[in-house]
Design a protein around this motif. Structure first.
Motif, PDB file in Angstrom:
ATOM      1  N   GLN A  14       0.860  -1.289   0.156  1.00  0.00           N
ATOM      2  CA  GLN A  14       0.155  -0.078  -0.020  1.00  0.00           C
ATOM      3  C   GLN A  14       1.021   1.349   0.077  1.00  0.00           C
ATOM      4  N   GLU A  74      -7.024   8.711  13.754  1.00  0.00           N
ATOM      5  CA  GLU A  74      -7.133   7.546  12.876  1.00  0.00           C
ATOM      6  C   GLU A  74      -8.356   6.638  13.313  1.00  0.00           C
ATOM      7  N   PHE A 123     -10.679   8.573  10.968  1.00  0.00           N
ATOM      8  CA  PHE A 123     -10.549   8.316   9.585  1.00  0.00           C
ATOM      9  C   PHE A 123     -11.054   6.604   9.487  1.00  0.00           C
ATOM     10  N   ARG A 124     -10.619   5.824  10.245  1.00  0.00           N
ATOM     11  CA  ARG A 124     -11.372   4.366  10.014  1.00  0.00           C
ATOM     12  C   ARG A 124     -12.484   4.544   9.872  1.00  0.00           C
ATOM     13  N   ILE A 128     -14.749   6.796   8.726  1.00  0.00           N
ATOM     14  CA  ILE A 128     -14.895   7.434   7.561  1.00  0.00           C
ATOM     15  C   ILE A 128     -14.770   6.253   6.627  1.00  0.00           C
ATOM     16  N   ALA A 129     -13.667   5.727   6.458  1.00  0.00           N
ATOM     17  CA  ALA A 129     -13.263   4.681   5.401  1.00  0.00           C
ATOM     18  C   ALA A 129     -14.248   3.545   5.457  1.00  0.00           C
ATOM     19  N   ARG A 130     -14.867   3.153   6.765  1.00  0.00           N
ATOM     20  CA  ARG A 130     -15.741   2.021   7.003  1.00  0.00           C
ATOM     21  C   ARG A 130     -16.981   2.270   6.108  1.00  0.00           C
ATOM     22  N   TYR A 177     -17.344   4.913   3.837  1.00  0.00           N
ATOM     23  CA  TYR A 177     -17.138   5.781   2.857  1.00  0.00           C
ATOM     24  C   TYR A 177     -18.009   5.799   1.770  1.00  0.00           C
ATOM     25  N   ASN A 214     -11.466  18.304   5.051  1.00  0.00           N
ATOM     26  CA  ASN A 214     -12.251  17.292   4.223  1.00  0.00           C
ATOM     27  C   ASN A 214     -13.699  17.067   4.592  1.00  0.00           C
ATOM     28  N   ALA A 265     -11.275  12.131  -2.941  1.00  0.00           N
ATOM     29  CA  ALA A 265     -11.333  10.649  -3.161  1.00  0.00           C
ATOM     30  C   ALA A 265     -12.239  10.326  -4.563  1.00  0.00           C
TER      31      ALA A 265
END
Length: 192
Positions: free
Chosen positions: A35, A81, A84-85, A87-89, A91, A144, A187
């Motif tokens: 990554q 963090e 952010f996680r 949000i990513a979950r 997204y 963001n 994104a």
């Protein structure tokens, strides 16, 4: 990372990896954890955003003035963090339907408003008297979120003032207004 480097007067060379290049797999296979980001500082190669941020924090004196402040900077970064996680979950759902995340957002932001209040009544940085790498990461999140939820900070006066103060820093202001920042995709579904 870009905001930190720009605000600290550093130049950098960025190699953008397109989705086509990534999907070919050769570059991905060359990355230690499969990554990006990948950060090169002389002979040191780092992967993982938080490791890179901590390295930059130590390199530029942006990690608090002592061990206690460094621990608090780490705590803030770990709290970010978690956000952010979340949000990513969610997204894809955030891009399609922001309703549920909008309801949860105040709970995610309250700890940062509290930390600001505890540090000189919100008139300083997130930790201590000097900017830290956690401030850049928090600002990134808040900017963001502004794209996703315009006006969301109306119930968070300290965070709102904090964003305004940081955005007014001359080098950071110039970067935030630059084409390389303004034209960057946040994104796949959101342009800066």
């Amino acid at each position: 990372m870009r905001m930190l480097l720009a605000d600290q007067g550093q130049s950098w060379k960025e190699e953008v990896v397109t989705l086509d290049v990534w999907e070919q797999g050769t570059f991905k296979a060359s990355c230690l954890f499969g990554q990006i980001p990948k950060f090169q500082d002389g002979k040191l190669t780092l992967y993982q955003s938080n490791a890179i941020l901590r390295h930059l924090g130590r390199s530029f004196g942006l990690y608090g003035k002592d061990q206690q402040e460094a621990a608090l900077v780490d705590m803030v970064n770990d709290g970010l963090e978690d956000v952010f996680r979340r949000i990513a979950r969610h997204y894809l759902h955030i891009c399609e339907d922001k309703g549920q995340y909008w309801k949860e957002l105040p709970g995610h932001l309250k700890p940062f408003e509290t930390l600001l209040a505890q540090n000189k009544g919100g008139q300083s940085f997130i930790v201590g008297d000097q900017i830290s790498f956690a401030d850049y990461r928090l600002l990134d999140l808040l900017l963001n979120l502004e794209l996703l939820f315009p006006g969301y900070l109306k119930d968070f006066p300290l965070l709102s003032a904090y964003v305004a103060r940081l955005k007014a820093r001359p080098k950071l202001k110039a970067f935030l207004e630059s084409p390389e920042h303004v034209n960057r995709l946040l994104a796949a579904c959101i342009k800066m």
